[in-house]
Design a protein around this motif. Sequence first.
Motif, PDB file in Angstrom:
ATOM      1  N   ARG A 129       0.826  -1.223   0.000  1.00  0.00           N
ATOM      2  CA  ARG A 129       0.000   0.000   0.000  1.00  0.00           C
ATOM      3  C   ARG A 129       0.854   1.265   0.000  1.00  0.00           C
ATOM      4  NH1 ARG A 129      -5.352   0.210   1.148  1.00  0.00           N
ATOM      5  NH2 ARG A 129      -5.099   2.225   2.145  1.00  0.00           N
TER       6      ARG A 129
ATOM      7  N   CYS B  56       6.541 -18.136  14.848  1.00  0.00           N
ATOM      8  CA  CYS B  56       6.434 -16.771  14.329  1.00  0.00           C
ATOM      9  C   CYS B  56       6.189 -15.807  15.475  1.00  0.00           C
ATOM     10  CB  CYS B  56       5.343 -16.679  13.271  1.00  0.00           C
ATOM     11  SG  CYS B  56       3.721 -17.086  13.843  1.00  0.00           S
ATOM     12  N   ASP B  57       6.473 -14.570  15.215  1.00  0.00           N
ATOM     13  CA  ASP B  57       6.463 -13.566  16.276  1.00  0.00           C
ATOM     14  C   ASP B  57       5.108 -12.884  16.425  1.00  0.00           C
ATOM     15  OD1 ASP B  57       8.993 -13.900  17.169  1.00  0.00           O
ATOM     16  OD2 ASP B  57       9.855 -12.462  15.772  1.00  0.00           O
ATOM     17  N   VAL B  58       4.895 -12.305  17.604  1.00  0.00           N
ATOM     18  CA  VAL B  58       3.760 -11.411  17.841  1.00  0.00           C
ATOM     19  C   VAL B  58       4.331 -10.019  18.073  1.00  0.00           C
ATOM     20  CG1 VAL B  58       1.818 -10.828  19.331  1.00  0.00           C
ATOM     21  CG2 VAL B  58       2.393 -13.227  18.913  1.00  0.00           C
ATOM     22  N   TYR B  59       3.880  -9.074  17.272  1.00  0.00           N
ATOM     23  CA  TYR B  59       4.299  -7.690  17.456  1.00  0.00           C
ATOM     24  C   TYR B  59       3.149  -6.902  18.046  1.00  0.00           C
ATOM     25  CZ  TYR B  59       8.211  -8.651  14.370  1.00  0.00           C
ATOM     26  OH  TYR B  59       9.343  -9.171  13.820  1.00  0.00           O
ATOM     27  N   SER B  60       3.443  -6.002  18.982  1.00  0.00           N
ATOM     28  CA  SER B  60       2.396  -5.079  19.413  1.00  0.00           C
ATOM     29  C   SER B  60       2.615  -3.754  18.697  1.00  0.00           C
ATOM     30  CB  SER B  60       2.399  -4.912  20.926  1.00  0.00           C
ATOM     31  OG  SER B  60       3.657  -4.509  21.368  1.00  0.00           O
ATOM     32  N   PHE B  61       1.540  -3.122  18.323  1.00  0.00           N
ATOM     33  CA  PHE B  61       1.584  -1.855  17.599  1.00  0.00           C
ATOM     34  C   PHE B  61       1.641  -0.685  18.582  1.00  0.00           C
ATOM     35  CE2 PHE B  61      -0.243  -4.482  14.391  1.00  0.00           C
ATOM     36  CZ  PHE B  61      -0.015  -3.853  13.188  1.00  0.00           C
ATOM     37  N   ASP B  62       2.294   0.377  18.187  1.00  0.00           N
ATOM     38  CA  ASP B  62       2.160   1.630  18.928  1.00  0.00           C
ATOM     39  C   ASP B  62       0.891   2.321  18.479  1.00  0.00           C
ATOM     40  OD1 ASP B  62       4.476   1.409  20.393  1.00  0.00           O
ATOM     41  OD2 ASP B  62       5.684   2.143  18.719  1.00  0.00           O
ATOM     42  N   LEU B  63       0.084   2.763  19.419  1.00  0.00           N
ATOM     43  CA  LEU B  63      -1.171   3.460  19.083  1.00  0.00           C
ATOM     44  C   LEU B  63      -1.095   4.899  19.575  1.00  0.00           C
ATOM     45  CD1 LEU B  63      -3.891   0.796  19.880  1.00  0.00           C
ATOM     46  CD2 LEU B  63      -3.296   1.713  17.662  1.00  0.00           C
TER      47      LEU B  63
ATOM     48  N   ASN C 162      -4.327 -10.526   6.601  1.00  0.00           N
ATOM     49  CA  ASN C 162      -3.666  -9.994   5.399  1.00  0.00           C
ATOM     50  C   ASN C 162      -4.534 -10.247   4.166  1.00  0.00           C
ATOM     51  OD1 ASN C 162      -2.674 -12.885   5.849  1.00  0.00           O
ATOM     52  ND2 ASN C 162      -2.096 -12.548   3.704  1.00  0.00           N
TER      53      ASN C 162
ATOM     54  N   SER D  71      -5.956   0.770   5.347  1.00  0.00           N
ATOM     55  CA  SER D  71      -5.116  -0.263   5.957  1.00  0.00           C
ATOM     56  C   SER D  71      -5.612  -0.519   7.378  1.00  0.00           C
ATOM     57  CB  SER D  71      -3.660   0.205   5.999  1.00  0.00           C
ATOM     58  OG  SER D  71      -3.532   1.279   6.912  1.00  0.00           O
ATOM     59  N   PHE D  72      -5.153  -1.584   7.993  1.00  0.00           N
ATOM     60  CA  PHE D  72      -5.471  -1.840   9.402  1.00  0.00           C
ATOM     61  C   PHE D  72      -4.996  -0.673  10.264  1.00  0.00           C
ATOM     62  CE2 PHE D  72      -4.166  -3.593  13.580  1.00  0.00           C
ATOM     63  CZ  PHE D  72      -5.403  -4.033  14.021  1.00  0.00           C
ATOM     64  N   GLU D  73      -3.805  -0.153   9.972  1.00  0.00           N
ATOM     65  CA  GLU D  73      -3.263   0.967  10.743  1.00  0.00           C
ATOM     66  C   GLU D  73      -4.184   2.187  10.628  1.00  0.00           C
ATOM     67  OE1 GLU D  73      -1.607  -1.024   8.767  1.00  0.00           O
ATOM     68  OE2 GLU D  73       0.177  -1.733   9.829  1.00  0.00           O
ATOM     69  N   ASP D  74      -4.690   2.462   9.421  1.00  0.00           N
ATOM     70  CA  ASP D  74      -5.647   3.567   9.244  1.00  0.00           C
ATOM     71  C   ASP D  74      -6.873   3.339  10.127  1.00  0.00           C
ATOM     72  OD1 ASP D  74      -4.010   4.513   7.171  1.00  0.00           O
ATOM     73  OD2 ASP D  74      -5.206   3.526   5.605  1.00  0.00           O
TER      74      ASP D  74
ATOM     75  N   ILE E 114      -7.383   1.426  12.856  1.00  0.00           N
ATOM     76  CA  ILE E 114      -7.254   1.461  14.313  1.00  0.00           C
ATOM     77  C   ILE E 114      -6.909   2.870  14.798  1.00  0.00           C
ATOM     78  CG2 ILE E 114      -6.720  -0.986  14.555  1.00  0.00           C
ATOM     79  CD1 ILE E 114      -3.796  -0.218  15.035  1.00  0.00           C
TER      80      ILE E 114
ATOM     81  N   HIS F 186      -9.160   4.217  17.695  1.00  0.00           N
ATOM     82  CA  HIS F 186      -8.434   4.600  18.904  1.00  0.00           C
ATOM     83  C   HIS F 186      -8.820   6.013  19.377  1.00  0.00           C
ATOM     84  CE1 HIS F 186      -5.154   4.194  21.753  1.00  0.00           C
ATOM     85  NE2 HIS F 186      -4.590   5.305  21.326  1.00  0.00           N
TER      86      HIS F 186
ATOM     87  N   ALA G  95      -3.092  -2.933  19.993  1.00  0.00           N
ATOM     88  CA  ALA G  95      -3.136  -3.668  18.720  1.00  0.00           C
ATOM     89  C   ALA G  95      -1.921  -4.577  18.594  1.00  0.00           C
ATOM     90  CB  ALA G  95      -3.200  -2.708  17.552  1.00  0.00           C
ATOM     91  N   PHE G  96      -2.125  -5.674  17.926  1.00  0.00           N
ATOM     92  CA  PHE G  96      -1.100  -6.702  17.755  1.00  0.00           C
ATOM     93  C   PHE G  96      -1.122  -7.230  16.331  1.00  0.00           C
ATOM     94  CE2 PHE G  96      -2.615  -6.737  22.064  1.00  0.00           C
ATOM     95  CZ  PHE G  96      -1.451  -6.724  22.809  1.00  0.00           C
ATOM     96  N   ARG G  97       0.041  -7.740  15.936  1.00  0.00           N
ATOM     97  CA  ARG G  97       0.092  -8.508  14.692  1.00  0.00           C
ATOM     98  C   ARG G  97       0.778  -9.830  14.990  1.00  0.00           C
ATOM     99  NH1 ARG G  97       2.732  -5.202  11.248  1.00  0.00           N
ATOM    100  NH2 ARG G  97       4.744  -6.040  11.831  1.00  0.00           N
ATOM    101  N   VAL G  98       0.225 -10.913  14.500  1.00  0.00           N
ATOM    102  CA  VAL G  98       0.905 -12.206  14.595  1.00  0.00           C
ATOM    103  C   VAL G  98       1.180 -12.696  13.176  1.00  0.00           C
ATOM    104  CG1 VAL G  98      -1.277 -13.484  14.801  1.00  0.00           C
ATOM    105  CG2 VAL G  98       0.831 -14.537  15.588  1.00  0.00           C
ATOM    106  N   GLY G  99       2.375 -13.224  12.995  1.00  0.00           N
ATOM    107  CA  GLY G  99       2.783 -13.635  11.649  1.00  0.00           C
ATOM    108  C   GLY G  99       3.658 -12.561  11.029  1.00  0.00           C
TER     109      GLY G  99
ATOM    110  N   ASN H 269      -4.006  -9.176  12.146  1.00  0.00           N
ATOM    111  CA  ASN H 269      -3.988  -7.976  12.978  1.00  0.00           C
ATOM    112  C   ASN H 269      -5.175  -7.995  13.934  1.00  0.00           C
ATOM    113  OD1 ASN H 269      -1.787  -6.586  11.632  1.00  0.00           O
ATOM    114  ND2 ASN H 269      -3.197  -6.290   9.910  1.00  0.00           N
TER     115      ASN H 269
ATOM    116  N   PHE I  18      -7.013  -5.615  17.068  1.00  0.00           N
ATOM    117  CA  PHE I  18      -7.148  -4.451  17.963  1.00  0.00           C
ATOM    118  C   PHE I  18      -8.195  -4.797  19.008  1.00  0.00           C
ATOM    119  CE2 PHE I  18      -9.992  -0.965  19.097  1.00  0.00           C
ATOM    120  CZ  PHE I  18      -9.145   0.076  19.472  1.00  0.00           C
TER     121      PHE I  18
ATOM    122  N   TRP J 114      -0.797 -16.428  22.697  1.00  0.00           N
ATOM    123  CA  TRP J 114      -0.581 -15.399  23.705  1.00  0.00           C
ATOM    124  C   TRP J 114      -1.935 -14.951  24.246  1.00  0.00           C
ATOM    125  CZ3 TRP J 114      -1.506 -14.192  18.793  1.00  0.00           C
ATOM    126  CH2 TRP J 114      -2.041 -12.957  18.451  1.00  0.00           C
TER     127      TRP J 114
END
Lengths: 309, 309
Positions: free
Chosen positions: A106, A302-309, B101, B111-114, B116, B120, B127-131, B139, B141, B283
Amino acid sequence: MFFEGSEKKVEVTVTEHAPNLRSLGHDFWTDIVEHSRAEIISSSHNDACDAYVLSESSLFVWDRRFLMITCGETTLVDGVLRFLQEISASNIALVRYQRKNEYRPRLQPSSFEDDIARLHQVLPGKAFRVGYLDSHYYNIFHTAHPYQAHPDDTVCELLMYHICGPVADYLKQQGQTREGVRERLQLHKLFEGYQLDDHVFEPVGYSLNAIRGPFYATLHVTPQTTNSYVSFETNNPSDAENNHILSRLLELLQPVSWNVMGFNCQPVMPERPNMMRLGANEWTLDCGYRVLYHHYQQSDQCDVYSFDL
Amino acid sequence: MFFEGSEKKVEVTVTEHAPNLRSLGHDFWTDIVEHSRAEIISSSHNDACDAYVLSESSLFVWDRRFLMITCGETTLVDGVLRFLQEISASNIALVRYQRKNEYRPRLQPSSFEDDIARLHQVLPGKAFRVGYLDSHYYNIFHTAHPYQAHPDDTVCELLMYHICGPVADYLKQQGQTREGVRERLQLHKLFEGYQLDDHVFEPVGYSLNAIRGPFYATLHVTPQTTNSYVSFETNNPSDAENNHILSRLLELLQPVSWNVMGFNCQPVMPERPNMMRLGANEWTLDCGYRVLYHHYQQSDQCDVYSFDL
């Protein structure tokens, strides 16, 4: 701190009626690079090739061919179209334009489909995708008019995702030096006899151009934490040398997943513990390249990431 | 013929001070659905739940919760924000907003970021992402204020990519019928005791809502050739029933890759020949859900597609 490492790539071969591409001069290539929204950072030269390190990847120019690779949010297709304005389409023997799937499509100024629609207006062509849209895939466009690549006209690519281990840790650190990268990646050993031109980016990132006669090797490191990426490619047709380099890079950089692409080249993938082959294909382009595509992944968690909000 | 099967999904739980969500009426829910750029196609009802088949997926409404799932190029976040305008944020116990995805993220309106970032502003969250971004990822939230999901508050999802075999061949054909799909997918057996409401789309595509007391099961088939996708999910907490359904759907639809997501639910993946586990994680969200993520792929060869130019 997102940066798109995944690259767009073009290889343009001109006919014997075209001007010598190296004679077009620095200003000509600066203009092409700027149309792609990149800049020339440094250059190296030998009897066969001019190599440029760019702000986003690399440019190599030979008498009758150039190869440009650009990452980030560049517009390589604009550079190609600018070149085609300057050098009549009738002087073009072959254009091969390629895009690997991006981490964040995107954020790209265009899609592969957008790009090839524009190229196709100037130079009719064919396009292919190998791999699945929900995973790794590779898009290839090539011009449609007759061309027959020489069997020694090869490219071998290794594209590595999510690098791990001590070398990756160093590459992810700020304050890295050219010597530090060269030593950890053992570049003098890997590219013996090559002339090296490399650049360390701020805050992180590394590019290497290496040339030896008509052969190039190029390495680009985008070490950003959640989306690290390292690409290597060469036109050296020696399977033995390529197998050694691929094997060492995988050992040193420990990627979670990687692709091997061969154009008239058959690198042998070393068996690694917990390595899974997710995809494999081989097919022949009308322009004479036997294309090989492999996709591998380590069977890691695989990893889990947390997003900054 | 591209259609994005991959879904956005929201589950909203309201407090006991909120109005009963089922009493808000058909016009209210039509408005929420339209804000998401979808339409209600049909509905079914029992004592606990109103279920709506949408032009793009499904809506389920209980007294204190609703679940909306939308595929294609819908704007689910607009529907959620519209709901939050109507029902004061102080009446919200939990919002869980999820996006898998997409095959073609560039075609999505946001996007997911848009999404949330907008959520928010109304309801602070995490918010989290796995994979991994270069492969399958999910994703999630959820709102940040205290909430403790009951252990029986479960969701089990199976998301299947690139379906193959005779059932897939039928689903990819035009002229399929509701009875034809029900028979081939053995839906009466899989969803015994459930009330079924389903729809066959033109030229292809199929959606099923099934309800039994407070439990729902929903299945959505996007069979388009280069990007087929089938999703199943249920809130039935029975591991035995879920394991059976997941196992049968995988046998019938033979996907190249698939994800299993569990929220307070631990489906056991049947061993299949040539099945590789590419990712796995577990998790716990602060709101009380134990999340399980699995990503699998068959070790098949991958395809080469040629593009129309």
